[in-house]
Every structure is written in structure tokens, then in C-alpha cells.
Design a protein around this motif. Structure first.
Motif, PDB file in Angstrom:
ATOM      1  N   MET A 192       0.827  -1.199   0.000  1.00  0.00           N
ATOM      2  CA  MET A 192       0.000   0.000   0.000  1.00  0.00           C
ATOM      3  C   MET A 192       0.863   1.252   0.000  1.00  0.00           C
ATOM      4  N   TRP A 193       1.892   1.293   0.845  1.00  0.00           N
ATOM      5  CA  TRP A 193       2.740   2.482   0.898  1.00  0.00           C
ATOM      6  C   TRP A 193       3.466   2.692  -0.424  1.00  0.00           C
ATOM      7  N   CYS A 194       3.865   1.592  -1.072  1.00  0.00           N
ATOM      8  CA  CYS A 194       4.586   1.716  -2.334  1.00  0.00           C
ATOM      9  C   CYS A 194       3.674   2.117  -3.481  1.00  0.00           C
ATOM     10  N   GLU A 195       2.492   1.541  -3.521  1.00  0.00           N
ATOM     11  CA  GLU A 195       1.604   1.769  -4.662  1.00  0.00           C
ATOM     12  C   GLU A 195       0.712   2.984  -4.461  1.00  0.00           C
ATOM     13  N   HIS A 196       0.065   3.078  -3.319  1.00  0.00           N
ATOM     14  CA  HIS A 196      -0.889   4.156  -3.104  1.00  0.00           C
ATOM     15  C   HIS A 196      -0.191   5.490  -2.838  1.00  0.00           C
ATOM     16  N   PHE A 197       0.910   5.455  -2.092  1.00  0.00           N
ATOM     17  CA  PHE A 197       1.595   6.694  -1.718  1.00  0.00           C
ATOM     18  C   PHE A 197       2.908   6.912  -2.473  1.00  0.00           C
ATOM     19  N   HIS A 198       3.249   6.031  -3.411  1.00  0.00           N
ATOM     20  CA  HIS A 198       4.420   6.220  -4.265  1.00  0.00           C
ATOM     21  C   HIS A 198       5.733   6.305  -3.480  1.00  0.00           C
ATOM     22  N   VAL A 199       5.803   5.734  -2.280  1.00  0.00           N
ATOM     23  CA  VAL A 199       7.073   5.815  -1.557  1.00  0.00           C
ATOM     24  C   VAL A 199       8.114   4.986  -2.287  1.00  0.00           C
ATOM     25  N   ASP A 200       9.371   5.362  -2.126  1.00  0.00           N
ATOM     26  CA  ASP A 200      10.461   4.804  -2.918  1.00  0.00           C
ATOM     27  C   ASP A 200      11.228   3.702  -2.204  1.00  0.00           C
ATOM     28  N   GLY A 201      10.934   3.499  -0.943  1.00  0.00           N
ATOM     29  CA  GLY A 201      11.631   2.458  -0.219  1.00  0.00           C
ATOM     30  C   GLY A 201      11.034   2.246   1.155  1.00  0.00           C
ATOM     31  N   LEU A 202      11.241   1.045   1.683  1.00  0.00           N
ATOM     32  CA  LEU A 202      10.875   0.716   3.049  1.00  0.00           C
ATOM     33  C   LEU A 202      12.118   0.188   3.749  1.00  0.00           C
ATOM     34  N   ARG A 203      12.413   0.751   4.897  1.00  0.00           N
ATOM     35  CA  ARG A 203      13.492   0.225   5.735  1.00  0.00           C
ATOM     36  C   ARG A 203      12.818  -0.624   6.808  1.00  0.00           C
ATOM     37  N   VAL A 204      13.047  -1.926   6.758  1.00  0.00           N
ATOM     38  CA  VAL A 204      12.372  -2.868   7.642  1.00  0.00           C
ATOM     39  C   VAL A 204      13.117  -2.900   8.965  1.00  0.00           C
ATOM     40  N   ASP A 205      12.423  -2.508  10.009  1.00  0.00           N
ATOM     41  CA  ASP A 205      13.029  -2.354  11.334  1.00  0.00           C
ATOM     42  C   ASP A 205      13.177  -3.704  12.027  1.00  0.00           C
ATOM     43  N   ALA A 206      14.240  -3.825  12.832  1.00  0.00           N
ATOM     44  CA  ALA A 206      14.417  -4.931  13.787  1.00  0.00           C
ATOM     45  C   ALA A 206      14.348  -6.301  13.126  1.00  0.00           C
ATOM     46  N   VAL A 207      14.974  -6.452  11.970  1.00  0.00           N
ATOM     47  CA  VAL A 207      14.943  -7.734  11.273  1.00  0.00           C
ATOM     48  C   VAL A 207      15.621  -8.825  12.110  1.00  0.00           C
ATOM     49  N   ALA A 208      16.706  -8.472  12.799  1.00  0.00           N
ATOM     50  CA  ALA A 208      17.398  -9.481  13.618  1.00  0.00           C
ATOM     51  C   ALA A 208      16.461 -10.084  14.655  1.00  0.00           C
ATOM     52  N   SER A 209      15.597  -9.269  15.237  1.00  0.00           N
ATOM     53  CA  SER A 209      14.668  -9.787  16.253  1.00  0.00           C
ATOM     54  C   SER A 209      13.648 -10.730  15.639  1.00  0.00           C
ATOM     55  N   MET A 210      13.423 -10.621  14.339  1.00  0.00           N
ATOM     56  CA  MET A 210      12.499 -11.509  13.661  1.00  0.00           C
ATOM     57  C   MET A 210      13.154 -12.849  13.318  1.00  0.00           C
ATOM     58  N   LEU A 211      14.443 -12.821  13.037  1.00  0.00           N
ATOM     59  CA  LEU A 211      15.110 -13.997  12.504  1.00  0.00           C
ATOM     60  C   LEU A 211      15.436 -15.048  13.554  1.00  0.00           C
ATOM     61  N   TYR A 212      15.546 -14.620  14.808  1.00  0.00           N
ATOM     62  CA  TYR A 212      16.009 -15.537  15.854  1.00  0.00           C
ATOM     63  C   TYR A 212      14.945 -15.686  16.942  1.00  0.00           C
ATOM     64  N   ARG A 213      14.588 -16.917  17.249  1.00  0.00           N
ATOM     65  CA  ARG A 213      13.603 -17.176  18.298  1.00  0.00           C
ATOM     66  C   ARG A 213      14.141 -16.839  19.687  1.00  0.00           C
ATOM     67  N   ASP A 214      15.449 -16.856  19.835  1.00  0.00           N
ATOM     68  CA  ASP A 214      16.037 -16.569  21.147  1.00  0.00           C
ATOM     69  C   ASP A 214      16.538 -15.141  21.251  1.00  0.00           C
ATOM     70  N   TYR A 215      16.089 -14.275  20.346  1.00  0.00           N
ATOM     71  CA  TYR A 215      16.566 -12.891  20.356  1.00  0.00           C
ATOM     72  C   TYR A 215      16.268 -12.249  21.709  1.00  0.00           C
ATOM     73  N   SER A 216      17.317 -11.805  22.383  1.00  0.00           N
ATOM     74  CA  SER A 216      17.220 -11.116  23.669  1.00  0.00           C
ATOM     75  C   SER A 216      16.434 -11.929  24.697  1.00  0.00           C
ATOM     76  N   ARG A 217      16.583 -13.264  24.651  1.00  0.00           N
ATOM     77  CA  ARG A 217      15.888 -14.135  25.597  1.00  0.00           C
ATOM     78  C   ARG A 217      16.887 -15.020  26.335  1.00  0.00           C
ATOM     79  N   GLN A 218      16.549 -15.337  27.548  1.00  0.00           N
ATOM     80  CA  GLN A 218      17.356 -16.239  28.350  1.00  0.00           C
ATOM     81  C   GLN A 218      17.001 -17.687  28.004  1.00  0.00           C
ATOM     82  N   SER A 219      17.903 -18.594  28.389  1.00  0.00           N
ATOM     83  CA  SER A 219      17.654 -20.015  28.188  1.00  0.00           C
ATOM     84  C   SER A 219      16.359 -20.414  28.898  1.00  0.00           C
ATOM     85  N   GLY A 220      15.521 -21.162  28.191  1.00  0.00           N
ATOM     86  CA  GLY A 220      14.247 -21.587  28.742  1.00  0.00           C
ATOM     87  C   GLY A 220      13.111 -20.628  28.498  1.00  0.00           C
TER      88      GLY A 220
END
Length: 742
Positions: free
Chosen positions: A405-433
């Protein structure tokens, strides 16, 4: 409820579940309300609590409508009447102080196409914002607003707003069972109406009133209602920009990004309680970015968010520009003006998590719908926010539709996707268990990886010249590699390692920098493993870190000299450039999101000089192909001097296929170096196109008079070399040609 009988003996049947309707528990209002056939007649039932009378206006082919009274059912608010079979009708509702004529919302059949609902349920519909949400439409010649919301586990959903005094009994919606979508067309409504959804959980609990996840406009925070947005197309005038955008975004193109927090860039008249509108930013920010040579403006998230202290990173309305600066049309006009001025727009976009505000997505239909039910998967400990369930088809469609929607409706030229590292790892900033492994027992979030690949592939198909940039702070392999090769498919990745290493070097006392050359050199070992953006972002000037200037060692003069040199190093290093606002004027104070930049400091020569340097670096980046043409190719870079730990001098060369090379020499100490020999690739004169110690930048004006001539003396692997005076804490940028400023 018993059957009622009128004076003429005609039976007015009241269905058995009418009590649920009257009590606000009914999940199938169309089984009671609207038109129902009874042989040669149709029975019409309507529900208007507190109405004095309701009358049927029955259409006739060649005559004015005939008006018929409707029978009230005790004092329940229900009225019943009869019309001839198939006749069209409207309603005249008589209140204590007003009379209105309306069409019956429950006279309309199913609205949303079954095939689109099926595609949404399967995660194949990536324009769901056209399907769900609130849309002004015309049905069978009747104008109104179509409401639709995904809440598959709800017992009852109603559209509420000023139009029904926020009474959830008045407009319960129809459930489309296959997709779990509730829909209702309410005639007579127009754009600008405030609304929410009232949702009853399966156990009968009435949930807090929910804002529309697909709202395209919102109230001004702290108010939380959604607002029906207009459907009118914006009159874009940016055809020339859109036609050239692919070339502007090619890997070999110059890219220099000015990162901006729109609320605190500049306050109108310096008033801390005022917020610039999109029109203010069009007048002030766009010319500023153009004047200072940036190719793009990147905005911290402007999707609506409830808490200002989150800077927009705790987003709740992924389809609505924040009302803080004006209307969606005002934002579109801002983007259009950027393009007309030759500036691109990148938006920070947050698909990693969302806040748990009661009016938002959390426990949306009484269940964990957008998020995971298990906090070991669904809770971000760092931010006390909720994590999207990337394994759910509808959630993926929701997120990808927002990006499109942002690209097509509002003609924005790019999206910077925030916090990708936190998405990639299930243990991101988490303790064991405190985390759950994937199906293979690993820490990788396989559903998030699949989502990111689907996101980048979908954007590549629908908006191939839009940049998708990952803020990814780990060494995850192939972030910018094609998905067919096992990569994530991003256009660029923020080079967080380069930023951390080089800032550590810059913070060191020059006396000890010779022992830490690796902090400068290490980045070039992996500089071409991905397509990188070099970020000096908002994260580096907050949370007690101080401003960039404050992190430089020495007295005020040395701090400014160090920062000038660091900028020159960054602008001539492989990788695209990003600078957070305030860096270009060497702001002393740490960024304060409740204030504004220290514009008054530009009366100081050192601040004005820093701004002039950044502007000249941007123009140099554009004008000299060697600084951008081979940005992602190791053939475009070579160290000339990388082992002078005694003098702490670096020298490197940049190359292009279509233009002469550029040579940079950096003296990282406050000592002037005389007769310092540096190898150069070419014979002839070499021009000082930038000397960060020039007086116009606030420096001491030590240098080489603007030009040196190469001698046939081999040095540093080159057949030719130059003898230089190296100014203190400064970078020289040398070229065999002088180009027009670009």
C-alpha cells in the motif's frame, strides 16, 4: 419472545434468537433483520432503539413511494412491517428531535467477493486493504460505507461510531464463515466518519472497543478512533520521477539518505508544543534536503502510533499516515513534492512487533489472532510488545498488503524494515528456557524467514524499483542475496558492524589509534558480501550515547575536526550513506524527540562549516562516478596505506569503469605531516576536491594549495606518487579531474 399479531390479523413473526439481538449477543443479525419472504409478502424487521416511530417508504415503478407504518415490538426498539414481494424500500426514522430517511443496512446481500475472501484466508491476497477496512462505496445506487474486519473467533462484531452513538447493538455485522471476515454496508455514511469495532468474544465477554487494523486514517492521538478515509485518487504529477526511479535505485547509483524524525526536525516558530504539518515540511524540509545534496529522505515510522516516546516504532495502524501532521492526502502531496524536487522517500516500517494497547491488535477477537498465544514466542521482552504470528496466512497478507500500500498508493520509494534481527532468531534477547526452538530444534525463526522472503519477492513483482532495506545487526548470510539463491531478497542491509567498529575507533584518543587500525580496516573484509548502507542513525544519538560530536575526543576544535574526517571517510567508503538529522550541523546535545534541532547553532562557523562539508560530500558523491559506480564490486576499492600505525595515516583509492579514480588520504592524528608520500594510480596533476581542514569547513586551512603533481616514484603498489602536506585530523580527497558540482 412471543409471536405478535396486528389489528388485521397478519402475523408478524419474531425469530427465536431475537432476544440475543436485542441484548447484543447475536452473531447472525441478517437472520432477523432486513427483508424476509413470507409468500406474496416480504416482512421487514429493523432495530432502532429509542426511535419514536419507523415508517416504510415503499418504491413504486411509476408513482411516488407509498408510506407504511411499522409496528413496534413493545419497547424493544424493533419495528416490523410488510411490503409486496421484491419491492424496494427505504426507512423514515422519527426520533424525538429529528427525522431521517435512510436505506436499510440489512436489505443488502453479501458484499465481499467470495474468491477474494478465500485468497485472503490462504494468504494469497496482498491487496487486502482494498478488501477489509472502511471504504466509501455505492451499492445498487445507494452511497455509504462498507465495513469489513477479520475476527474469526468472535461471537459478534459491530461497527460503532458517531453514526450510532457508539451503540454496538445497532449495527452488528455479517460473518463470512470461510474467511472469518465480518462485513456490513451502512448507507448514508461518508468519508470522515469516526468508527471502531465492538467485538464480543465467544464466552460473551465484551472486549475493549477496537480500532480498525486496516484503517487508512485515524484520529489525532491520544484519541484512538479510526476514520473513514476518502477513496479519491490523488492527482500525482511525479511521472518523470517514477520513470527514472529504477536508474536512481540501481546498485551503481549514488545514494545519500537524510534520516528524519518529522516531529522534532523543526518546530513551527520554535514552539515545543507545535508540530509541523506535511505542508510545513514540504515548504522547509524538502528544499533543505535538496540544498544539502541528499538523494533521499528517510522518515522514522509515520504509520499511526499511540505513544510519541516510541518515535513511531510501536505502530498500531499500518495503513494510516499519522494524523499528527495532517491528512493522508497531505502526506501524498508531500511525497509528490519530494519527487518533483528530485528527492526520494524511504519509510521506516515495523513488521517485527506491535504495542499491546487495548484498542489495538492485542487479543483482537478474544484470542491471540495477530500475535502468538505463548509469550515465549509472542512477547518482546525488550520493548514489552507483541510479536506477529508469521506462520498465519492472514497475518502475512496483512503485513505484505501494508508494505504494498505504501509503495503503490503513496508512491514511496523504499521501506526500511526495522528490527529484522529480532524476527530472525527465536532466542533474540531471551534467556535459556524463555524461548521455543523451531521444528528442527534450532534458534532460527523459520516462519519469519519465509515471511521476509515472501515480502521481498512480492514487492519485487509489484514494485520492482522500490528499495527494501533491512536493519539486520547480525551476520545472517545472504540478507541482500536473491531468494532463489537462499537469500532474503533485500535491496540493501544496514552495516551495523561498520558503524560500531568505526565509531569505537573515532572515540579513541588519537595517541592510541595506531593500536586499533583493525577497527577501520575490518569493514572492507566483508564490504562486498552484501549490498550495504553505512548508517549513522538515530540509534547512535540516543539513550545516553550523546551526539556524534560529543563522542569525538579532544577539545571543541578537535571534536569538529574528527567528525569532519569521519564524515569524509564514510562518504568515500564503499556503501550507500545514511545520516540522522542533526549530524550535519554537528549538534552538541543528544537528540531529544520532544524538542527540535539546534538551528540557532548555525550562527557558529564550526556548525555552518560542518553543514557545508556534508553538502559538498553529497555533491562530490554524485559528481564523481568512482565514489558510487562500483559500490558493490571489490574492483571498485583498494587500500593504498593500511599499516602505518606510527603516523596513523590511511590511504585508499576508489575506481569506476567510466571515469578516473579517486584517492583519499586520512591523517587520524592532530599532528601535521609534511612531505608524506602516497602512491597514486595516474600521472599528472591531482586536485584537492575536498580538504576537510579547509577554513570554509571550520578547519585550520593546512593543505597543498589545491593541487599536487604526481612524480614517477613508485609507492604503495603504484608507479606514480605524490608528496603531500597532511592537515591534522583531516581527510584529503584527490582527483585527477575537476568535475562540475552535481
Amino acid at each position: 419472545m412471543p409471536t405478535r399479531q396486528d389489528r388485521n390479523g397478519a402475523l408478524y413473526h419474531v425469530p427465536e434468537n431475537t432476544d440475543d439481538l436485542l441484548a447484543g449477543r447475536c452473531g447472525d443479525p441478517f437472520s432477523i433483520l432486513g427483508r424476509h419472504n413470507a409468500g406474496s409478502l416480504d416482512i421487514v424487521r429493523v432495530f432502532y432503539p429509542h426511535a419514536a416511530k419507523v415508517r416504510l417508504l415503499v418504491e413504486r415503478p411509476r408513482s411516488p413511494p407509498i408510506e407504511r407504518a411499522m409496528r413496534p415490538v413493545d419497547d424493544t426498539g424493533m419495528f416490523i412491517g410488510t411490503i409486496r414481494k421484491g419491492a424496494s424500500y427505504r426507512l423514515r426514522v422519527i426520533w424525538a428531535d429529528a427525522t431521517e430517511e435512510v436505506s436499510d443496512p440489512y436489505s443488502f446481500g453479501p458484499i465481499l467477493p467470495e474468491e477474494e475472501l478465500h485468497a485472503f484466508a490462504e494468504g494469497r491476497h496482498f491487496h487486502v486493504h482494498h478488501l477489509l477496512g472502511a471504504h466509501p462505496v455505492t451499492l445498487h445506487g445507494v452511497t455509504g460505507v462498507r465495513f469489513a474486519v477479520w475476527a474469526p473467533n468472535a461471537r459478534r462484531v459491530s461497527a460503532i461510531g458517531d453514526f450510532n452513538i457508539w451503540d454496538g447493538r445497532r449495527h452488528p455485522m455479517r460473518l463470512r464463515h470461510r474467511a472469518g471476515v465480518w462485513e456490513l454496508f451502512i448507507p448514508g455514511l461518508t468519508a470522515g466518519e469516526r468508527y471502531k469495532f465492538e467485538i464480543m468474544a465467544q464466552d460473551g465477554t465484551l472486549l475493549p472497543q477496537k480500532a480498525d487494523p486496516f484503517a487508512r486514517r485515524t484520529e489525532l492521538p491520544p484519541a484512538t478512533a479510526s476514520v473513514v478515509a476518502r477513496n479519491d485518487p490523488f492527482p500525482w504529477t511525479d511521472d518523470a520521477w517514477m520513470a527514472t526511479r529504477a536508474a536512481r535505485h540501481a546498485p551503481q547509483a549514488p545514494l545519500s539518505i537524510y534520516e528524519v524524525h518529522t516531529l522534532s526536525w523543526r518546530r513551527p516558530n520554535g514552539d515545543p508544543d507545535r508540530i509541523a504539518t506535511w505542508r510545513d515540511l514540504t515548504r522547509d524540509l524538502i528544499p533543505y534536503a535538496v540544498e544539502n545534496g541528499f538523494t533521499h529522505i528517510e522518515l522514522l515510522p509515520i504509520m499511526e502510533y499511540p505513544f510519541g516516546g516510541s518515535w513511531g516504532y510501536q505502530t498500531l495502524a499500518l495503513f494510516a499516515p499519522t494524523a499528527r501532521h495532517g491528512s493522508p492526502e497531505d502526506f501524498a502531496a508531500f511525497v509528490n513534492a519530494c519527487h518533483d524536487a528530485g528527492i526520494g522517500i524511504i519509510l521506516d516500517w515495523v513488521p517485527a512487533h506491535f504495542p499491546n494497547d487495548l484498542h489495538g491488535l492485542a487479543c483482537f477477537d478474544g484470542t491471540a489472532l495477530f500475535e502468538h498465544a505463548d509469550p515465549r514466542e509472542g512477547m518482546h521482552r525488550d520493548w514489552n510488545t507483541l510479536i506477529y504470528n508469521y506462520g498465519r496466512h492472514e497475518v502475512r497478507a496483512f503485513l505484505i498488503s501494508s508494505a504494498l500500500m505504501w509503495c503503490e498508493h503513496f508512491h514511496v520509494d523504499g521501506l526500511r524494515v526495522d528490527a529484522v534481527a529480532s524476527m530472525l532468531y527465536r532466542d533474540y534477547s531471551r534467556q535459556s528456557g524463555d524461548w521455543l526452538p523451531n521444528i528442527h530444534g534450532g534458534r532460527e525463526n523459520l516462519e519469519a524467514v519465509s515471511f521476509l522472503r515472501e515480502l521481498t519477492d512480492t514487492l519485487q513483482r509489484h514494485a520492482p524499483d522500490v528499495q527494501i532495506v533491512a536493519e539486520e545487526s547480525t551476520a545472517w548470510p545472504g540478507v541482500t542475496h536473491p531468494t532463489v539463491d537462499g537469500g532474503l531478497g533485500f535491496s540493501f542491509k544496514w552495516n551495523m558492524g561498520w558503524m560500531h567498529d568505526t565509531l569505537h575507533f573515532m572515540q579513541r584518543d588519537p595517541l592510541w589509534r595506531g593500536h586499533h587500525l583493525s577497527e577501520i580496516l575490518f569493514g572492507t573484509h566483508y564490504a562486498f558480501s552484501e549490498r550495504f548502507v553505512l548508517p549513522l542513525s538515530h540509534d547512535e544519538v540516543t539513550h545516553g550515547k550523546g551526539s556524534l560530536l560529543a563522542r569525538m575526543p579532544g577539545d571543541s576544535w578537535q571534536q569538529h575536526a574528527n567528525l569532519r574526517a569521519y564524515f569524509a571517510f564514510m562518504w568515500t567508503h564503499p556503501g550507500k550513506k545514511l545520516l540522522f538529522m542533526g549530524g550535519e550541523i554537528a549538534q552538541v546535545q543528544e537528540w531529544n524527540h520532544d524538542g527540535e534541532l539546534d538551528w540557532r547553532s548555525l550562527s557558529e562557523p564550526s556548525k555552518l562549516g560542518m553543514q557545508r562539508l556534508v553538502r559538498d560530500l553529497n555533491h562530490t558523491l554524485r559528481s564523481y562516478p568512482a565514489l558510487h559506480e562500483l559500490d558493490i564490486d571489490p574492483a571498485g576499492f583498494s587500500w593504498l596505506i593500511n599499516d602505518d600505525d606510527a603516523n596513523v595515516v590511511f590511504a585508499w583509492a576508489r575506481f569506476a569503469l567510466s571515469a578516473p579514480p579517486i584517492v583519499m588520504v586520512w591523517n587520524a592524528t592532530p599532528v601535521i605531516r609534511h612531505a608524506y608520500r602516497v602512491g597514486v594510480p595516474n600521472a599528472g596533476d591531482w586536485h584537492e576536491i575536498i580538504n576537510t581542514d579547509a577554513s570554509v569547513y571550520g578547519g585550520s586551512n593546512v593543505g597543498n594549495g589545491g593541487r599536487v603533481t604526481a612524480q614517477a616514484v613508485a609507492s604503495h603498489g603504484c608507479d606514480w606518487s605524490v608528496e603531500l602536506v597532511l592537515p591534522p585530523l583531516a581527510v584529503l580527497i584527490l582527483s585527477p579531474t575537476l568535475e562540475e558540482a552535481g
